[in-house]
Scaffold this motif. Structure first.
Motif, PDB file in Angstrom:
ATOM      1  N   TYR A 169      41.234 -44.741 -52.901  1.00  0.00           N
ATOM      2  CA  TYR A 169      42.663 -44.487 -53.071  1.00  0.00           C
ATOM      3  C   TYR A 169      42.868 -43.096 -53.661  1.00  0.00           C
ATOM      4  O   TYR A 169      43.711 -42.321 -53.216  1.00  0.00           O
ATOM      5  CB  TYR A 169      43.334 -45.513 -54.011  1.00  0.00           C
ATOM      6  N   ILE A 170      42.052 -42.807 -54.683  1.00  0.00           N
ATOM      7  CA  ILE A 170      42.122 -41.482 -55.309  1.00  0.00           C
ATOM      8  C   ILE A 170      41.746 -40.415 -54.296  1.00  0.00           C
ATOM      9  O   ILE A 170      42.358 -39.336 -54.242  1.00  0.00           O
ATOM     10  CB  ILE A 170      41.180 -41.419 -56.536  1.00  0.00           C
ATOM     11  N   GLY A 171      40.746 -40.732 -53.459  1.00  0.00           N
ATOM     12  CA  GLY A 171      40.293 -39.788 -52.452  1.00  0.00           C
ATOM     13  C   GLY A 171      41.384 -39.392 -51.474  1.00  0.00           C
ATOM     14  O   GLY A 171      41.596 -38.190 -51.224  1.00  0.00           O
ATOM     15  N   ILE A 172      42.103 -40.351 -50.927  1.00  0.00           N
ATOM     16  CA  ILE A 172      43.136 -40.010 -49.939  1.00  0.00           C
ATOM     17  C   ILE A 172      44.299 -39.275 -50.608  1.00  0.00           C
ATOM     18  O   ILE A 172      44.926 -38.405 -49.993  1.00  0.00           O
ATOM     19  CB  ILE A 172      43.645 -41.262 -49.182  1.00  0.00           C
ATOM     20  N   PHE A 173      44.582 -39.599 -51.875  1.00  0.00           N
ATOM     21  CA  PHE A 173      45.630 -38.900 -52.615  1.00  0.00           C
ATOM     22  C   PHE A 173      45.246 -37.432 -52.822  1.00  0.00           C
ATOM     23  O   PHE A 173      46.004 -36.518 -52.483  1.00  0.00           O
ATOM     24  CB  PHE A 173      45.858 -39.587 -53.965  1.00  0.00           C
ATOM     25  N   VAL A 174      44.039 -37.217 -53.356  1.00  0.00           N
ATOM     26  CA  VAL A 174      43.605 -35.864 -53.696  1.00  0.00           C
ATOM     27  C   VAL A 174      43.325 -35.035 -52.450  1.00  0.00           C
ATOM     28  O   VAL A 174      43.766 -33.882 -52.336  1.00  0.00           O
ATOM     29  CB  VAL A 174      42.345 -35.908 -54.589  1.00  0.00           C
ATOM     30  N   LEU A 175      42.624 -35.608 -51.483  1.00  0.00           N
ATOM     31  CA  LEU A 175      42.206 -34.837 -50.309  1.00  0.00           C
ATOM     32  C   LEU A 175      43.383 -34.449 -49.420  1.00  0.00           C
ATOM     33  O   LEU A 175      43.412 -33.337 -48.880  1.00  0.00           O
ATOM     34  CB  LEU A 175      41.167 -35.625 -49.509  1.00  0.00           C
ATOM     35  N   ASN A 176      44.362 -35.339 -49.260  1.00  0.00           N
ATOM     36  CA  ASN A 176      45.536 -34.948 -48.471  1.00  0.00           C
ATOM     37  C   ASN A 176      46.344 -33.887 -49.212  1.00  0.00           C
ATOM     38  O   ASN A 176      46.875 -32.962 -48.602  1.00  0.00           O
ATOM     39  CB  ASN A 176      46.418 -36.163 -48.165  1.00  0.00           C
ATOM     40  N   GLY A 177      46.380 -33.990 -50.539  1.00  0.00           N
ATOM     41  CA  GLY A 177      47.051 -32.963 -51.326  1.00  0.00           C
ATOM     42  C   GLY A 177      46.319 -31.637 -51.264  1.00  0.00           C
ATOM     43  O   GLY A 177      46.935 -30.570 -51.221  1.00  0.00           O
ATOM     44  N   MET A 178      44.998 -31.680 -51.199  1.00  0.00           N
ATOM     45  CA  MET A 178      44.193 -30.454 -51.155  1.00  0.00           C
ATOM     46  C   MET A 178      44.429 -29.663 -49.877  1.00  0.00           C
ATOM     47  O   MET A 178      44.201 -28.453 -49.841  1.00  0.00           O
ATOM     48  CB  MET A 178      42.708 -30.798 -51.290  1.00  0.00           C
ATOM     49  N   SER A 179      44.873 -30.325 -48.837  1.00  0.00           N
ATOM     50  CA  SER A 179      45.185 -29.612 -47.596  1.00  0.00           C
ATOM     51  C   SER A 179      46.242 -28.541 -47.853  1.00  0.00           C
ATOM     52  O   SER A 179      46.093 -27.381 -47.457  1.00  0.00           O
ATOM     53  CB  SER A 179      45.686 -30.601 -46.538  1.00  0.00           C
ATOM     54  N   GLY A 180      47.311 -28.925 -48.558  1.00  0.00           N
ATOM     55  CA  GLY A 180      48.354 -27.971 -48.903  1.00  0.00           C
ATOM     56  C   GLY A 180      47.901 -26.971 -49.953  1.00  0.00           C
ATOM     57  O   GLY A 180      48.282 -25.794 -49.911  1.00  0.00           O
ATOM     58  N   VAL A 181      47.087 -27.437 -50.890  1.00  0.00           N
ATOM     59  CA  VAL A 181      46.574 -26.558 -51.949  1.00  0.00           C
ATOM     60  C   VAL A 181      45.738 -25.430 -51.346  1.00  0.00           C
ATOM     61  O   VAL A 181      45.884 -24.259 -51.712  1.00  0.00           O
ATOM     62  CB  VAL A 181      45.746 -27.368 -52.966  1.00  0.00           C
TER      63      VAL A 181
END
Length: 287
Positions: A148-160
């Motif tokens: 759950y943390i992975g999909i939250f962080v990794l999808n956010g990292m796309s924009g980052v």
């Protein structure tokens, strides 16, 4: 003008998500099929972007590093997606994914790139978060917090990662050039993983021209949508752009579902209304 570009990007993302779902229904949802889908999208996306860029492929070391980072992040997100969907329902997965995609670039822009923190941004993001929560359906959940943390962080990292590329003071290629490098990295990694998985488990139904067409359409719309976001990000704050994208995708995805077999529920329709209100507040409230 750049807000219009974001809106076009959101529409393209909606179309890409719809085509991806059609592809999943036609071909399945195994990791091998996911790599097959990525490979088709990367090939067609690369050809389209090269044409858009006047048949040129640009290069700088920094741009290649960022493109590779973006691609690896995308593959890690795909891995977490497959793992997470075994433990949580689709609506909860979507909430984690879209919240990460909105909140991490929002926080990054304000904390690290000097973007202004306004009442309008705060309220708008809060309303869009509420819209996402409204879409959650009850379902069986098991242990799997790391995913759950992975999909939250990794999808956010796309924009980052996109924001870092646009804002970093290093020699870099154009927006189209960066999108091309990303497509090349994606093509190479997709092909490698596809060949490995085919060798390991190649018992997959032969792909049809219809499947290729759907996969190609999804891939090209997704690549162009991301390309447009890179263009807009050089002129629009990340803390404005990504709430717009998240709220817009909620609206477009639900509208598209009206024409599919699964009609949106009352909660989903309400979430669209709330998301639209959140977008209006982003621009209606004085700073």
């Amino acid at each position: 003008m750049y807000y219009a570009i974001i809106i076009v990007s959101v529409l393209l993302f909606g179309g890409s998500f719809y085509c991806k779902d059609v592809y999943r229904q036609m071909r399945g949802s195994s990791m091998l099929i996911s790599m097959e889908y990525s490979l088709i999208g990367a090939i067609v996306g690369l050809i389209t972007l090269v044409i858009i860029n006047g048949m040129m492929i640009e290069y700088t070391t920094f741009s290649l590093i960022m493109a590779l980072a973006s691609t690896i992040n995308g593959f890690a997100f795909t891995f977490c997606t497959f793992k997470a969907l075994k433990t949580i329902n689709l609506s909860l997965y979507s909430v984690f994914s879209m919240l990460g995609g909105m909140l991490l670039p929002f926080i990054q822009g304000i904390l690290f790139f000097g973007e202004e923190f306004t009442v309008a941004k705060f309220i708008s993001v809060g309303v869009i978060v509420l819209a996402l929560i409204l879409t959650v359906e009850k379902g069986k959940r098991k242990n799997g917090t790391i995913y759950y943390i992975g999909i939250f962080v990794l999808n956010g990292m796309s924009g980052v990662i996109s924001k870092i590329f646009v804002s970093a003071p290093f020699e870099k290629v154009s927006s189209a050039g960066y999108s091309i490098l990303t497509a090349i990295c994606s093509l190479v990694l997709s092909l490698v993983f596809f060949l490995i998985l085919t060798k390991k488990d190649g018992n997959v139904e032969k792909i049809t021209p219809a499947s290729i067409t759907v996969g190609a359409l999804s891939g090209v719309t997704n690549r162009i949508a991301n390309f447009l976001l890179i263009i807009a990000l050089a002129h629009v704050d990340a803390s404005v752009q990504y709430p717009m994208v998240t709220g817009g995708v909620i609206i477009v995805s639900t509208l598209i579902s009206l024409f599919g077999e699964r009609k949106p529920s009352k909660k989903e329709v309400l979430s669209v209304v709330v998301a639209f209100l959140g977008l209006l507040l982003l621009f209606a409230i004085p700073e």
